[in-house]
Design a protein around this motif. Structure first.
Motif, PDB file in Angstrom:
ATOM      1  N   MET A 129       0.826  -1.208   0.000  1.00 50.64           N
ATOM      2  CA  MET A 129       0.000   0.000   0.000  1.00 50.64           C
ATOM      3  C   MET A 129       0.861   1.260   0.000  1.00 50.64           C
ATOM      4  O   MET A 129       0.469   2.282  -0.553  1.00 50.64           O
ATOM      5  CB  MET A 129      -0.940  -0.003   1.208  1.00 50.64           C
ATOM      6  CG  MET A 129      -2.008  -1.083   1.159  1.00 50.64           C
ATOM      7  SD  MET A 129      -2.985  -1.064  -0.365  1.00 50.64           S
ATOM      8  CE  MET A 129      -3.899   0.470  -0.161  1.00 50.64           C
TER       9      MET A 129
ATOM     10  N   LEU B 120       1.684   1.780  -3.590  1.00 55.84           N
ATOM     11  CA  LEU B 120       0.497   2.076  -4.394  1.00 55.84           C
ATOM     12  C   LEU B 120      -0.125   3.425  -4.064  1.00 55.84           C
ATOM     13  O   LEU B 120      -0.653   4.108  -4.943  1.00 55.84           O
ATOM     14  CB  LEU B 120      -0.556   0.982  -4.189  1.00 55.84           C
ATOM     15  CG  LEU B 120      -0.254  -0.396  -4.788  1.00 55.84           C
ATOM     16  CD1 LEU B 120      -1.243  -1.425  -4.261  1.00 55.84           C
ATOM     17  CD2 LEU B 120      -0.307  -0.342  -6.311  1.00 55.84           C
ATOM     18  N   THR B 121      -0.086   3.803  -2.774  1.00 55.93           N
ATOM     19  CA  THR B 121      -0.837   4.987  -2.343  1.00 55.93           C
ATOM     20  C   THR B 121       0.010   6.034  -1.616  1.00 55.93           C
ATOM     21  O   THR B 121      -0.447   7.161  -1.403  1.00 55.93           O
ATOM     22  CB  THR B 121      -1.981   4.588  -1.388  1.00 55.93           C
ATOM     23  OG1 THR B 121      -1.436   4.180  -0.122  1.00 55.93           O
ATOM     24  CG2 THR B 121      -2.812   3.456  -1.974  1.00 55.93           C
TER      25      THR B 121
ATOM     26  N   LYS C  13      -5.144   7.951  -7.128  1.00 59.12           N
ATOM     27  CA  LYS C  13      -4.085   6.977  -6.890  1.00 59.12           C
ATOM     28  C   LYS C  13      -4.439   6.079  -5.701  1.00 59.12           C
ATOM     29  O   LYS C  13      -4.246   4.856  -5.749  1.00 59.12           O
ATOM     30  CB  LYS C  13      -2.762   7.699  -6.628  1.00 59.12           C
ATOM     31  CG  LYS C  13      -1.578   6.777  -6.407  1.00 59.12           C
ATOM     32  CD  LYS C  13      -0.295   7.581  -6.189  1.00 59.12           C
ATOM     33  CE  LYS C  13       0.893   6.659  -5.921  1.00 59.12           C
ATOM     34  NZ  LYS C  13       2.152   7.424  -5.692  1.00 59.12           N
TER      35      LYS C  13
ATOM     36  N   GLY D 268      -5.181   2.045  -5.701  1.00 62.96           N
ATOM     37  CA  GLY D 268      -4.439   1.151  -4.815  1.00 62.96           C
ATOM     38  C   GLY D 268      -5.359   0.217  -4.046  1.00 62.96           C
ATOM     39  O   GLY D 268      -5.074  -0.969  -3.909  1.00 62.96           O
TER      40      GLY D 268
ATOM     41  N   TYR E  76      -5.783  -3.922  -3.867  1.00 65.77           N
ATOM     42  CA  TYR E  76      -5.866  -4.616  -2.577  1.00 65.77           C
ATOM     43  C   TYR E  76      -7.084  -5.549  -2.529  1.00 65.77           C
ATOM     44  O   TYR E  76      -6.970  -6.728  -2.155  1.00 65.77           O
ATOM     45  CB  TYR E  76      -5.958  -3.556  -1.479  1.00 65.77           C
ATOM     46  CG  TYR E  76      -5.952  -4.056  -0.060  1.00 65.77           C
ATOM     47  CD1 TYR E  76      -4.757  -4.189   0.646  1.00 65.77           C
ATOM     48  CD2 TYR E  76      -7.136  -4.350   0.601  1.00 65.77           C
ATOM     49  CE1 TYR E  76      -4.753  -4.611   1.971  1.00 65.77           C
ATOM     50  CE2 TYR E  76      -7.142  -4.777   1.917  1.00 65.77           C
ATOM     51  CZ  TYR E  76      -5.949  -4.903   2.605  1.00 65.77           C
ATOM     52  OH  TYR E  76      -5.950  -5.325   3.908  1.00 65.77           O
TER      53      TYR E  76
END
Length: 397
Positions: A272, A275-276, A294, A298, A302
């Motif tokens: 995470m 991704l974020t 974004k 993410g 998940y």
């Protein structure tokens, strides 16, 4: 006089501890040491009943940190003279340790041989064991292994498609982790449903900064998402989970990264966070609410990964009676649970939105009575399970 059990969980830079009453299972004290071995100042938070004590101090190593913890016990209680045993959470037992084990010099030596399987966790665990044995030499010390619950996985589940002789020589196989949590939560889920897990097909989703899934068929684990290391499987706070193994070679050829750089990137800078930009799901949710695309993307990754595991594990089990959420995200992020369960609606799984919104420390169902699968939230209690394992071992030794 109370009979107390001291539980230690030594991470690479932390020590989490708890003292509980062996007979009543009441938590008497607990605490956390952070930034062990760091250059800067660490912290120690010690709780006894409703009293809290705090120290800011440099901790050069686990021995120094644990000795400071023992000083807190001497100054603020409880009296460790009442401790009947010390339990140590040990991340990786490899093929050597498949059940809770009484610690002696031979066990410590074998644990050191397993450092290569868990280089971030087992060395810290052994350092904690050695420091605790030196400080409390007159009571039994017990190792509880994260991998032991999954030691009975069938070969078809734990085997990788690699050369079998090499795999056997070096112990290359799936071991699984978070076993203490999956064990406790699946058993508790069975009790909540008015039966035992021996009568059920259960999927447990342990969702925290580290995350793992398990498939439990009538009490026996038959699959789990983490592998030879805790990197495999679900998307986690900073870990990738499943990736193409060829990515490591690609990063080496393209960027010139060496093994340690690649390992750090996959374990500490991905998931995470990659991704974020955040690891805390509350912060991710705040970003989504603010319109951050974004962060939204993410979370979609998940949830997609979770659904993929639920689907494959349902097929492995040949059906599903209960899907169980646990750990920090699983217990508290009702919006994540909703995103997952609502995607299961075509299979007759029906979310009860009001029940899902409830915050509680008790096990609870979050689906309607006519749902095809019971979806539960079961708070994990690894410390309670560990304490029970310790007491059972020393009373039957």
């Amino acid at each position: 006089m109370a009979r107390l059990v001291l539980l230690l969980n030594c991470g690479s830079s932390s020590i989490k501890y708890q003292v509980s009453d062996a007979d009543t299972e009441e938590v008497v004290a607990k605490g956390l040491v952070q930034k062990v071995g760091d250059v800067g100042v660490g912290t120690l938070d010690h709780e006894v009943g409703d009293q809290e004590f705090h120290i800011d101090q440099h901790f050069a190593n686990h021995t120094e940190a644990l000795n400071t913890v023992l000083g807190m016990f001497r100054e603020h209680g409880p009296d460790l003279d009442s401790v009947i045993a010390v339990g140590h959470r040990t991340v990786h037992g490899g093929r050597t340790f498949q059940k809770t084990t009484l610690i002696n010099d031979e066990v410590v030596a074998k644990l050191k041989e397993l450092f290569g399987l868990a280089p971030l966790h087992n060395p810290a665990g052994v350092a904690g064991i050695e420091a605790a044995v030196a400080a409390l030499p007159d009571v039994p010390h017990v190792a509880i292994f994260d991998t032991s619950f999954f030691s009975t996985l069938p070969a078809e589940a734990y085997s990788y498609a690699v050369d079998t002789e090499l795999a056997d020589q070096y112990g290359i196989r799936k071991y699984g982790f978070h076993g203490t949590s999956h064990d406790y939560v699946s058993a508790t889920a069975g009790e909540f449903l008015g039966t035992t897990r021996d009568e059920l097909k259960i999927i447990v989703l342990h969702l925290g900064n580290g995350a793992s899934a398990s498939a439990i068929d009538h009490g026996q684990p038959v699959e789990t998402s983490m592998g030879m290391t805790p990197l495999q499987g679900l998307v986690m706070g900073t870990r990738t989970g499943d990736i193409d193994p060829g990515l490591a070679a690609f990063l080496h050829r393209k960027l010139g990264w060496e093994v340690d750089e690649i390992d750090t990137w996959l374990n500490k800078k991905s998931g995470m966070l990659g991704l974020t930009g955040k690891t805390d799901m509350r912060e991710v949710k705040a970003l989504i609410d603010a319109g951050d695309e974004k962060a939204k993307a993410g979370v979609e990754v998940y949830v997609h990964r979770l659904l993929s595991y639920i689907g494959s594990y349902t097929a492995v089990l040949g059906g599903l009676d209960a899907l169980v959420f646990t750990a920090g995200v699983g217990e508290n992020a009702d919006w994540i649970r909703a995103l997952v369960v609502e995607r299961l609606a075509p299979f007759g799984v029906k979310l009860d939105a009001d029940a899902n919104a409830v915050r509680s420390k008790d096990p609870r169902a979050i689906t309607t009575e006519d749902s095809s699968v019971k979806v539960l939230v079961v708070p994990t209690n690894e410390e309670l399970k560990m304490a029970r394992e310790v007491v059972a071992l020393i009373e039957n030794s």
